[in-house]
Design a protein around this motif. Structure first.
Motif, PDB file in Angstrom:
ATOM      1  N   SER A 146      44.177  40.856  29.711  1.00  0.00           N
ATOM      2  CA  SER A 146      45.355  40.177  29.174  1.00  0.00           C
ATOM      3  C   SER A 146      46.520  41.155  29.106  1.00  0.00           C
ATOM      4  O   SER A 146      46.327  42.369  28.947  1.00  0.00           O
ATOM      5  N   LEU A 147      47.711  40.625  29.252  1.00  0.00           N
ATOM      6  CA  LEU A 147      48.935  41.412  29.186  1.00  0.00           C
ATOM      7  C   LEU A 147      49.300  41.607  27.723  1.00  0.00           C
ATOM      8  O   LEU A 147      49.390  40.647  26.963  1.00  0.00           O
ATOM      9  N   VAL A 152      54.199  40.013  36.660  1.00  0.00           N
ATOM     10  CA  VAL A 152      53.006  40.715  36.183  1.00  0.00           C
ATOM     11  C   VAL A 152      51.900  39.711  35.874  1.00  0.00           C
ATOM     12  O   VAL A 152      50.740  39.924  36.231  1.00  0.00           O
ATOM     13  N   GLU A 153      52.253  38.600  35.235  1.00  0.00           N
ATOM     14  CA  GLU A 153      51.252  37.562  34.935  1.00  0.00           C
ATOM     15  C   GLU A 153      50.656  37.008  36.231  1.00  0.00           C
ATOM     16  O   GLU A 153      49.456  36.745  36.306  1.00  0.00           O
ATOM     17  N   LYS A 154      51.493  36.842  37.249  1.00  0.00           N
ATOM     18  CA  LYS A 154      51.002  36.337  38.536  1.00  0.00           C
ATOM     19  C   LYS A 154      50.022  37.338  39.155  1.00  0.00           C
ATOM     20  O   LYS A 154      48.992  36.949  39.716  1.00  0.00           O
ATOM     21  N   ALA A 155      50.313  38.620  39.030  1.00  0.00           N
ATOM     22  CA  ALA A 155      49.399  39.656  39.535  1.00  0.00           C
ATOM     23  C   ALA A 155      48.068  39.606  38.787  1.00  0.00           C
ATOM     24  O   ALA A 155      47.000  39.709  39.396  1.00  0.00           O
ATOM     25  N   LEU A 156      48.130  39.434  37.467  1.00  0.00           N
ATOM     26  CA  LEU A 156      46.901  39.362  36.671  1.00  0.00           C
ATOM     27  C   LEU A 156      46.086  38.129  37.038  1.00  0.00           C
ATOM     28  O   LEU A 156      44.861  38.177  37.064  1.00  0.00           O
ATOM     29  N   GLU A 157      46.769  37.016  37.337  1.00  0.00           N
ATOM     30  CA  GLU A 157      46.065  35.806  37.763  1.00  0.00           C
ATOM     31  C   GLU A 157      45.306  36.052  39.070  1.00  0.00           C
ATOM     32  O   GLU A 157      44.237  35.487  39.283  1.00  0.00           O
ATOM     33  N   LYS A 182      52.215  45.485  43.622  1.00  0.00           N
ATOM     34  CA  LYS A 182      52.498  44.630  44.791  1.00  0.00           C
ATOM     35  C   LYS A 182      53.509  43.551  44.399  1.00  0.00           C
ATOM     36  O   LYS A 182      54.422  43.243  45.152  1.00  0.00           O
ATOM     37  N   TYR A 183      53.355  42.999  43.202  1.00  0.00           N
ATOM     38  CA  TYR A 183      54.252  41.949  42.719  1.00  0.00           C
ATOM     39  C   TYR A 183      55.523  42.515  42.085  1.00  0.00           C
ATOM     40  O   TYR A 183      56.573  41.888  42.141  1.00  0.00           O
ATOM     41  N   ALA A 184      55.408  43.679  41.452  1.00  0.00           N
ATOM     42  CA  ALA A 184      56.532  44.278  40.723  1.00  0.00           C
ATOM     43  C   ALA A 184      56.573  45.774  41.022  1.00  0.00           C
ATOM     44  O   ALA A 184      56.050  46.589  40.260  1.00  0.00           O
ATOM     45  N   SER A 190      42.871  51.321  40.761  1.00  0.00           N
ATOM     46  CA  SER A 190      42.859  50.864  42.146  1.00  0.00           C
ATOM     47  C   SER A 190      42.998  49.360  42.277  1.00  0.00           C
ATOM     48  O   SER A 190      43.487  48.879  43.288  1.00  0.00           O
ATOM     49  N   GLY A 191      42.580  48.612  41.276  1.00  0.00           N
ATOM     50  CA  GLY A 191      42.670  47.156  41.365  1.00  0.00           C
ATOM     51  C   GLY A 191      43.864  46.598  40.640  1.00  0.00           C
ATOM     52  O   GLY A 191      44.782  46.041  41.246  1.00  0.00           O
ATOM     53  N   VAL A 192      43.895  46.765  39.338  1.00  0.00           N
ATOM     54  CA  VAL A 192      44.933  46.148  38.510  1.00  0.00           C
ATOM     55  C   VAL A 192      46.302  46.746  38.806  1.00  0.00           C
ATOM     56  O   VAL A 192      47.260  46.024  39.086  1.00  0.00           O
ATOM     57  N   GLU A 193      46.416  48.076  38.757  1.00  0.00           N
ATOM     58  CA  GLU A 193      47.723  48.707  38.965  1.00  0.00           C
ATOM     59  C   GLU A 193      48.259  48.421  40.362  1.00  0.00           C
ATOM     60  O   GLU A 193      49.438  48.099  40.523  1.00  0.00           O
TER      61      GLU A 193
END
Length: 80
Positions: free
Chosen positions: A29-30, A10-15, A67-69, A59-62
């Motif tokens: 931030s998570l 999840v952190e990698k997705a946020l990055e 995609k990662y999780a 559409s962006g964050v989720e």
């Protein structure tokens, strides 16, 4: 997958999405991951008052987090 592995994904997705938010004067931030499938995030800066922040969140964050999780079923923006 352990909770630590999920948090890392999840952190990698946020990055990945953070530079787009920062370019508009915002950030993210998570806050927590509940039941290994519900992610709580907090939008900061310009994202807080932005009229399209729900669209950005869905559409962006989720989409990027899933995609990662793929086991994540929802992303919630908390407003503390």
């Amino acid at each position: 997958m352990t909770s630590g592995d999920l948090r890392e994904k999840v952190e990698k997705a946020l990055e990945e999405i953070r530079p787009f938010l920062q370019s508009d004067g915002g950030d993210i931030s998570l806050i927590s991951i509940d039941n290994d499938n519900s992610v709580k995030v907090k939008l900061h800066g310009a994202c807080v008052g932005c009229s399209v922040n729900q669209m950005t969140l869905k559409s962006g964050v989720e989409m990027t987090i899933k995609k990662y999780a793929p086991q994540v079923v929802e992303v919630i923006n908390v407003q503390e």
